[in-house]
Design an enzyme around this catalytic site. Structure first.
Site, PDB file in Angstrom:
ATOM      1  N   ARG A 172       0.853  -1.189   0.000  1.00 38.51           N
ATOM      2  CA  ARG A 172       0.000   0.000   0.000  1.00 38.51           C
ATOM      3  C   ARG A 172       0.893   1.245   0.000  1.00 38.51           C
ATOM      4  O   ARG A 172       2.005   1.227   0.532  1.00 38.51           O
ATOM      5  CB  ARG A 172      -0.884   0.041   1.248  1.00 38.51           C
ATOM      6  CG  ARG A 172      -2.058  -0.914   1.220  1.00 38.51           C
ATOM      7  CD  ARG A 172      -3.161  -0.458   0.258  1.00 38.51           C
ATOM      8  NE  ARG A 172      -4.329  -1.326   0.266  1.00 38.51           N
ATOM      9  CZ  ARG A 172      -4.548  -2.326  -0.595  1.00 38.51           C
ATOM     10  NH1 ARG A 172      -3.699  -2.609  -1.557  1.00 38.51           N
ATOM     11  NH2 ARG A 172      -5.654  -3.045  -0.503  1.00 38.51           N
ATOM     12  N   HIS A 181      -1.412   0.701  -9.857  1.00 40.74           N
ATOM     13  CA  HIS A 181      -2.092  -0.288  -9.000  1.00 40.74           C
ATOM     14  C   HIS A 181      -2.637  -1.454  -9.839  1.00 40.74           C
ATOM     15  O   HIS A 181      -3.810  -1.799  -9.754  1.00 40.74           O
ATOM     16  CB  HIS A 181      -3.226   0.380  -8.201  1.00 40.74           C
ATOM     17  CG  HIS A 181      -3.557  -0.352  -6.931  1.00 40.74           C
ATOM     18  ND1 HIS A 181      -3.845   0.282  -5.756  1.00 40.74           N
ATOM     19  CD2 HIS A 181      -3.645  -1.685  -6.649  1.00 40.74           C
ATOM     20  CE1 HIS A 181      -4.105  -0.618  -4.814  1.00 40.74           C
ATOM     21  NE2 HIS A 181      -3.988  -1.819  -5.333  1.00 40.74           N
TER      22      HIS A 181
HETATM   23  P1  NAP Z   1      -2.083 -11.974   4.236  1.00 41.92           P
HETATM   24  O1  NAP Z   1      -2.300 -13.352   3.710  1.00 41.92           O
HETATM   25  O2  NAP Z   1      -2.901 -11.505   5.379  1.00 41.92           O
HETATM   26  O3  NAP Z   1      -0.540 -11.874   4.649  1.00 41.92           O
HETATM   27  C1  NAP Z   1      -0.005 -10.792   5.336  1.00 41.92           C
HETATM   28  C2  NAP Z   1       1.440 -11.110   5.719  1.00 41.92           C
HETATM   29  O4  NAP Z   1       2.009  -9.931   6.309  1.00 41.92           O
HETATM   30  C3  NAP Z   1       1.528 -12.218   6.765  1.00 41.92           C
HETATM   31  O5  NAP Z   1       2.629 -13.056   6.493  1.00 41.92           O
HETATM   32  C4  NAP Z   1       1.764 -11.450   8.072  1.00 41.92           C
HETATM   33  O6  NAP Z   1       2.508 -12.141   9.050  1.00 41.92           O
HETATM   34  C5  NAP Z   1       2.583 -10.272   7.562  1.00 41.92           C
HETATM   35  N1  NAP Z   1       2.513  -9.156   8.509  1.00 41.92           N
HETATM   36  C6  NAP Z   1       1.421  -8.439   8.887  1.00 41.92           C
HETATM   37  N2  NAP Z   1       1.759  -7.512   9.799  1.00 41.92           N
HETATM   38  C7  NAP Z   1       3.092  -7.645  10.015  1.00 41.92           C
HETATM   39  C8  NAP Z   1       4.021  -6.986  10.836  1.00 41.92           C
HETATM   40  N3  NAP Z   1       3.660  -6.010  11.669  1.00 41.92           N
HETATM   41  N4  NAP Z   1       5.311  -7.387  10.789  1.00 41.92           N
HETATM   42  C9  NAP Z   1       5.695  -8.400   9.984  1.00 41.92           C
HETATM   43  N5  NAP Z   1       4.852  -9.078   9.168  1.00 41.92           N
HETATM   44  C10 NAP Z   1       3.571  -8.701   9.185  1.00 41.92           C
HETATM   45  O7  NAP Z   1      -2.243 -10.915   3.083  1.00 41.92           O
HETATM   46  P2  NAP Z   1      -2.065 -11.114   1.489  1.00 41.92           P
HETATM   47  O8  NAP Z   1      -3.245 -11.746   0.889  1.00 41.92           O
HETATM   48  O9  NAP Z   1      -0.736 -11.735   1.246  1.00 41.92           O
HETATM   49  O10 NAP Z   1      -2.050  -9.586   1.005  1.00 41.92           O
HETATM   50  C11 NAP Z   1      -1.083  -8.686   1.510  1.00 41.92           C
HETATM   51  C12 NAP Z   1      -1.352  -7.279   1.046  1.00 41.92           C
HETATM   52  O11 NAP Z   1      -1.035  -7.137  -0.323  1.00 41.92           O
HETATM   53  C13 NAP Z   1      -2.789  -6.818   1.140  1.00 41.92           C
HETATM   54  O12 NAP Z   1      -3.134  -6.437   2.462  1.00 41.92           O
HETATM   55  C14 NAP Z   1      -2.807  -5.632   0.199  1.00 41.92           C
HETATM   56  O13 NAP Z   1      -2.458  -4.461   0.899  1.00 41.92           O
HETATM   57  C15 NAP Z   1      -1.699  -5.965  -0.798  1.00 41.92           C
HETATM   58  N6  NAP Z   1      -2.250  -6.213  -2.129  1.00 41.92           N
HETATM   59  C16 NAP Z   1      -1.934  -5.362  -3.128  1.00 41.92           C
HETATM   60  C17 NAP Z   1      -2.426  -5.575  -4.407  1.00 41.92           C
HETATM   61  C18 NAP Z   1      -2.041  -4.689  -5.568  1.00 41.92           C
HETATM   62  O14 NAP Z   1      -2.641  -4.768  -6.632  1.00 41.92           O
HETATM   63  N7  NAP Z   1      -1.049  -3.847  -5.437  1.00 41.92           N
HETATM   64  C19 NAP Z   1      -3.282  -6.669  -4.655  1.00 41.92           C
HETATM   65  C20 NAP Z   1      -3.588  -7.515  -3.613  1.00 41.92           C
HETATM   66  C21 NAP Z   1      -3.074  -7.275  -2.353  1.00 41.92           C
HETATM   67  P3  NAP Z   1       1.962 -13.504   9.719  1.00 41.92           P
HETATM   68  O15 NAP Z   1       1.992 -14.531   8.613  1.00 41.92           O
HETATM   69  O16 NAP Z   1       2.959 -13.801  10.774  1.00 41.92           O
HETATM   70  O17 NAP Z   1       0.568 -13.206  10.206  1.00 41.92           O
END
Ligand code: NAP
Length: 309
Positions: free
Chosen positions: A224, A272
């Site tokens: 983000r 994006h």
């Molecule tokens: P997810 O499955 O919830 O994974 C989030 C990861 O981040 C987990 O491994 C989590 O750790 C880690 N994390 C969260 N807070 C943390 C912290 N304080 N310190 C260290 N690690 C932390 O999410 P996802 O599906 O992979 O998606 C991630 C993000 O990608 C979304 O929230 C969104 O913002 C972004 N995204 C962007 C696009 C785009 O088009 N640019 C598209 C889709 C998503 P744990 O495993 O230990 O819980």
């Protein structure tokens, strides 16, 4: 069962027709800002208005049309005990893996240099850069980060991964928690951010963090815009703490025409698009979960609202 669709698409039938096909037992409604309460059981939303939660007080769960729920959590009167479900992959992680690989190849295979040479009709071969010179660090090892990490590891890159908790990913050296962040950064030259936006991760991409990366570092931000301190990025590029940045997400989207990032030749900007929401895969996942939830079966992807993801 009543399902309410709440997203600002001017053609909501693009969503409601397939929802009805996938969930024929449900009555499907489109959000009407001036309409009465319909007492919906489930809502499928993207950045819904606060009015939704004032009017619809019998919701059993809300399904977010994206992986990131930072926008939804900003809605002021979101009930703290509401079941919020985020999108889990649904075809996004493979797109993200492609996008990140493309951004890495741009630098690791010197593509800009060869494009310049083509313009000059110049045939000149440069020293190839070994993969070993591009250790990659993935911040976040969730649905997206893990796929990006394992894709790059399968191509024999050195890959590090960092998350809040401990993970095991084949071919990836993993680090956990703030205590191991420094070690993770010191082992990384290409930093890829796939974190969710939370109070803990906001502004995490800052000057101090960039200073801990290996020389000639590259930043790829697909998380983000609010993860990045924009002035710190410009300073780190100017001071050559970073050699390049590839940014897909921004604090303000669309990126304003007068923004300094547009002029930088050391910043790649994409609007994006690194991982688009795929309607079919998304609706198959959401309607499957609605059916499971309605029949009392457990579902995955429920957000921990206090944790922020
Ligand atoms: P997810 O499955 O919830 O994974 C989030 C990861 O981040 C987990 O491994 C989590 O750790 C880690 N994390 C969260 N807070 C943390 C912290 N304080 N310190 C260290 N690690 C932390 O999410 P996802 O599906 O992979 O998606 C991630 C993000 O990608 C979304 O929230 C969104 O913002 C972004 N995204 C962007 C696009 C785009 O088009 N640019 C598209 C889709 C998503 P744990 O495993 O230990 O819980």
């Amino acid at each position: 069962m009543k399902v309410l669709f709440v997203a600002g698409d001017p053609k909501p039938e693009r969503w409601t027709v397939p929802i009805k096909q996938l969930l024929p037992e449900a009555d499907i409604y489109v959000w009407d800002p001036d309409g009465p309460a319909i007492n919906a059981d489930y809502a499928i939303v993207w950045q819904p208005p606060a009015k939704l939660f004032e009017r619809e007080t019998r919701l059993k769960a809300v399904f977010n049309l994206g992986a990131g729920i930072d926008g939804l959590l900003k809605v002021p009167n979101l009930p703290a005990d509401l079941t919020v479900v985020r999108l889990e992959d649904a075809g996004m992680s493979v797109q993200m893996a492609e996008h990140v690989l493309h951004q890495i190849l741009e630098v690791s295979r010197q593509m800009e240099l060869y494009r310049d040479q083509q313009r000059q009709r110049l045939w000149k071969i440069h020293r190839p850069i070994s993969r070993k010179e591009w250790p990659i660090g993935i911040m976040g090892l969730g649905h997206i980060g893990k796929r990006v990490a394992s894709t790059l590891a399968s191509l024999d890159y050195t890959v590090n991964g960092w998350a809040r908790s401990e993970h095991t990913v084949e071919g990836v050296r993993t680090f956990a928690g703030n205590g191991q962040l420094g070690e993770f950064l010191g082992a990384t030259r290409v930093l890829v951010n796939t974190l969710p936006l939370t109070s803990e991760t906001e502004n995490i991409l800052n000057y101090d963090l960039f200073s801990q990366l290996q020389p000639g570092a590259v930043l790829i931000n697909v998380g983000r815009g609010e993860h990045l301190v924009e002035e710190d990025l410009l300073r780190a590029l100017d001071e050559e703490k970073l050699q390049r940045a590839s940014l897909d997400v921004f604090r303000k989207e669309p990126l304003p025409a007068g923004h300094p990032f547009w002029e930088r030749t050391d910043i790649t900007i994409t609007p994006h698009i690194s991982a688009r929401t795929l309607r079919d895969a998304t609706l198959e996942q959401i309607t499957g979960k609605i059916r499971d939830h309605a029949s009392g079966h457990p579902i995955t992807g429920i957000v921990d609202i206090a944790r922020g993801y």
